[in-house]
Design a protein around this motif. Structure first.
Motif, short mmCIF file in Angstrom:
data_model
loop_
_atom_site.label_atom_id
_atom_site.label_comp_id
_atom_site.label_asym_id
_atom_site.label_seq_id
_atom_site.Cartn_x
_atom_site.Cartn_y
_atom_site.Cartn_z
N ARG A 245 68.17 41.79 27.80
CA ARG A 245 67.01 42.31 28.73
C ARG A 245 66.31 41.20 29.40
NH1 ARG A 245 65.99 45.71 23.94
NH2 ARG A 245 66.91 47.61 24.34
N ARG A 246 65.59 41.73 30.78
CA ARG A 246 64.95 40.85 31.50
C ARG A 246 63.45 40.93 31.05
NH1 ARG A 246 68.52 38.82 35.42
NH2 ARG A 246 70.54 40.18 35.77
N TYR A 247 63.07 41.46 30.14
CA TYR A 247 61.61 41.62 29.90
C TYR A 247 61.47 41.97 28.26
CZ TYR A 247 63.42 46.74 29.35
OH TYR A 247 64.26 47.43 29.01
N ARG A 248 60.37 41.21 27.95
CA ARG A 248 59.84 41.68 26.49
C ARG A 248 59.17 42.97 26.58
NH1 ARG A 248 58.10 36.29 27.48
NH2 ARG A 248 59.62 34.84 26.54
N LYS A 249 59.23 43.65 25.24
CA LYS A 249 58.36 44.96 25.39
C LYS A 249 57.56 44.79 24.13
CE LYS A 249 61.21 48.10 24.40
NZ LYS A 249 62.33 49.07 24.42
N HIS A 250 56.27 44.91 24.41
CA HIS A 250 55.13 45.07 23.27
C HIS A 250 54.65 46.45 23.24
CE1 HIS A 250 55.54 40.63 23.59
NE2 HIS A 250 55.47 40.73 24.87
N LEU A 251 54.45 47.15 22.26
CA LEU A 251 54.02 48.28 21.87
C LEU A 251 52.68 48.03 21.06
CD1 LEU A 251 56.65 49.20 22.68
CD2 LEU A 251 56.53 50.96 20.73
N LEU A 252 51.29 48.61 21.66
CA LEU A 252 50.05 48.43 20.90
C LEU A 252 49.42 49.90 20.65
CD1 LEU A 252 50.70 46.39 23.72
CD2 LEU A 252 48.20 45.51 22.81
N ASP A 253 49.12 49.91 19.35
CA ASP A 253 48.41 51.01 19.02
C ASP A 253 46.86 51.18 19.94
OD1 ASP A 253 47.46 53.29 17.90
OD2 ASP A 253 47.28 52.43 15.72
N THR A 254 46.91 52.25 20.78
CA THR A 254 45.61 52.58 21.60
C THR A 254 45.34 53.87 21.27
OG1 THR A 254 47.19 52.95 23.18
CG2 THR A 254 46.49 50.87 23.49
N ARG A 255 45.60 54.58 20.23
CA ARG A 255 45.12 55.87 20.02
C ARG A 255 45.55 56.79 20.91
NH1 ARG A 255 41.49 55.12 15.25
NH2 ARG A 255 42.28 53.04 14.59
N GLY A 256 46.65 56.57 21.46
CA GLY A 256 47.13 57.54 22.55
C GLY A 256 46.59 57.20 24.05
N LEU A 257 45.96 56.25 24.28
CA LEU A 257 45.41 55.92 25.61
C LEU A 257 46.45 55.02 26.36
CD1 LEU A 257 41.64 55.46 24.91
CD2 LEU A 257 42.74 57.57 25.50
N GLY A 258 46.27 55.07 27.82
CA GLY A 258 47.39 54.52 28.41
C GLY A 258 46.54 53.33 29.01
N ILE A 259 47.12 52.07 29.63
CA ILE A 259 46.75 51.17 30.12
C ILE A 259 46.25 51.32 31.63
CG2 ILE A 259 47.23 48.59 30.67
CD1 ILE A 259 48.73 48.32 28.18
N ARG A 260 45.07 50.92 31.91
CA ARG A 260 44.52 51.22 33.29
C ARG A 260 44.59 49.85 34.16
NH1 ARG A 260 42.84 56.62 33.33
NH2 ARG A 260 43.19 56.51 35.76
N ASP A 261 44.35 48.55 33.23
CA ASP A 261 44.32 47.37 34.09
C ASP A 261 44.45 46.18 32.91
OD1 ASP A 261 44.25 45.49 35.92
OD2 ASP A 261 42.15 45.81 36.61
N MET A 262 44.54 45.10 33.46
CA MET A 262 44.50 44.04 32.46
C MET A 262 44.20 42.72 33.08
SD MET A 262 48.38 44.57 30.44
CE MET A 262 49.23 43.79 31.77
N ARG A 263 43.47 41.71 32.08
CA ARG A 263 43.02 40.57 32.73
C ARG A 263 43.04 39.60 31.50
NH1 ARG A 263 44.05 40.92 36.74
NH2 ARG A 263 42.44 41.51 38.25
N PHE A 264 43.46 38.33 31.59
CA PHE A 264 43.32 37.30 30.81
C PHE A 264 42.00 36.49 30.45
CE2 PHE A 264 48.14 36.95 30.50
CZ PHE A 264 48.25 36.76 28.95
N SER A 265 41.81 36.48 29.48
CA SER A 265 40.39 35.79 28.97
C SER A 265 40.69 34.45 28.18
CB SER A 265 39.37 36.91 28.57
OG SER A 265 38.32 35.83 27.91
N GLY A 266 40.99 33.37 28.35
CA GLY A 266 41.74 32.53 27.78
C GLY A 266 43.11 32.84 27.35
N ASP A 267 43.43 32.70 25.88
CA ASP A 267 45.03 33.30 25.61
C ASP A 267 45.10 34.86 25.23
OD1 ASP A 267 45.99 30.80 26.07
OD2 ASP A 267 45.72 30.17 24.01
#
Length: 361
Positions: A245-267
């Motif tokens: 595969r050309r990607y890793r796939k991470h699954l995060l328990d968000t209690r059914g919510l989807g991701i709307r945006d992301m931003r790094f803060s340090g690591d």
């Protein structure tokens, strides 16, 4: 999510646009903001109905204005040209580039509310459209024309605009996902029905993280993690990093919510999460600790996911769409932009909308 009190805005930042309405919608641009990135004294924003980037410059009073629009068909190749909808849902400024991602989603036609022709309305809902411009994932150089003033460009010396290969219907990323046992079945499902819908984007070095609003799998949101290389002057390609595969796939328990945006803060990776599909409900900012060091696919230990803030919630208005670090307001402070802003947040006479600044405790 734990029971928390919604974070109150400690400040608001006025964003003033030109009096301009996109061709494809009746809403003025400032009512359809979908993504934000900050670089120097500039805010770069996107409207999900256009194929452009909007630049606002910081003014002496702390507001942002002096609006300038940059049409992306002049900077990158778009299969459907400037008239085709890109549905830009993620922006990130990093290492002298502006990264952009379209939703990669399909959409089902909305039925007309005509009681006299219910059969026609039902037939209309059979149609699922795919906009080729939505499959864009790439970067464009940012040129510092004056101190703190950055302009998107097609090239800047050896730095060139580059993107993943696009097609008439689907792009490279969708072709890679087609065989994925988790995500492949959702590629033909429209975004508002838990189909594929990319809305989060974060970049560090040659690694790029994509947060999915959908699908949500048994309460888990999905983050794709790619390592990109320049294949040709205008072409990017992802390395094989997880078996074939050309990607890793991470699954995060968000209690059914989807991701709307992301931003790094340090690591750590901050995740703006909210309802998926066509739903109304609260939104949160979560922290995925040490996300930058995860180099294997899998389900993330829930202990590494913390709630940073619950955002204020109003029915039908103020849908949080983008986050950006706002250090001048204090450590951990964030700027929040909204789709469908509440009337009290806007000034229609001046095409101004106010973004919130929150400082989670």
């Amino acid at each position: 999510m734990p029971n928390t009190s919604p974070a109150e805005a400690i400040d608001q930042v006025p964003l003033t646009f030109s009096d301009w309405t996109p061709r494809r919608t009746e809403d003025p641009l400032h009512k359809d903001l979908s993504a934000v990135a900050r670089v120097g004294d500039c805010l770069l924003l996107a409207c999900d109905e256009t194929a452009s980037v909007e630049r606002l410059r910081r003014l002496d009073d702390g507001s942002f204005g002096d609006h300038q629009q940059f049409s992306l068909d002049a900077l990158v190749h778009l299969p459907a040209g400037a008239e085709g909808e890109m549905d830009i849902e993620g922006l990130c400024a990093a290492d002298g580039f502006l990264w952009l991602v379209g939703s990669h989603s399909g959409k089902r036609s909305k039925p007309k509310r005509d009681e006299n022709d219910r059969a026609q309305a039902l037939q209309t809902m059979e149609e699922i459209e795919r906009e080729p411009n939505r499959s864009f994932l790439g970067r464009i150089p940012l040129i510092e024309e004056a101190p703190g003033l950055f302009t998107p460009a097609r090239s800047d010396g050896e730095r060139q605009a580059a993107w993943l290969k696009l097609g008439k219907k689907r792009g490279a990323l969708e072709r890679w996902l087609a065989e994925d046992p988790h995500l492949g079945p959702f590629l033909s499902i429209p975004s508002k029905e838990n189909g594929l819908d990319i809305e989060g984007l974060a970049v560090r070095g040659n690694r790029l993280w994509l947060g999915l609003r959908g699908p949500v799998l048994r309460g888990h949101a999905v983050v794709l993690d790619l390592e990109l290389r320049q294949k040709a002057p205008d072409r990017l390609k992802a390395r094989r990093i997880d078996g074939q595969r050309r990607y890793r796939k991470h699954l995060l328990d968000t209690r059914g919510l989807g991701i709307r945006d992301m931003r790094f803060s340090g690591d750590d990776l901050l995740l703006l999460v909210g309802p998926t599909m066509s739903l109304e409900g609260p939104a949160y900012v979560l922290r995925w600790r040490d996300a930058a060091h995860d180099k294997a696919s899998g389900v993330i230990d829930p202990k590494r996911i913390e709630t940073v803030a619950e955002l204020p919630y109003q029915l039908h208005v103020d849908h949080p769409e983008g986050i950006e670090l706002w250090p001048e307001a204090g450590e951990g402070a964030l700027l929040i932009i909204y789709d469908a802003p509440a009337p009290e947040r806007t000034d229609t006479d001046t095409s101004t909308v106010r973004a919130d600044v929150i400082c989670p405790s």
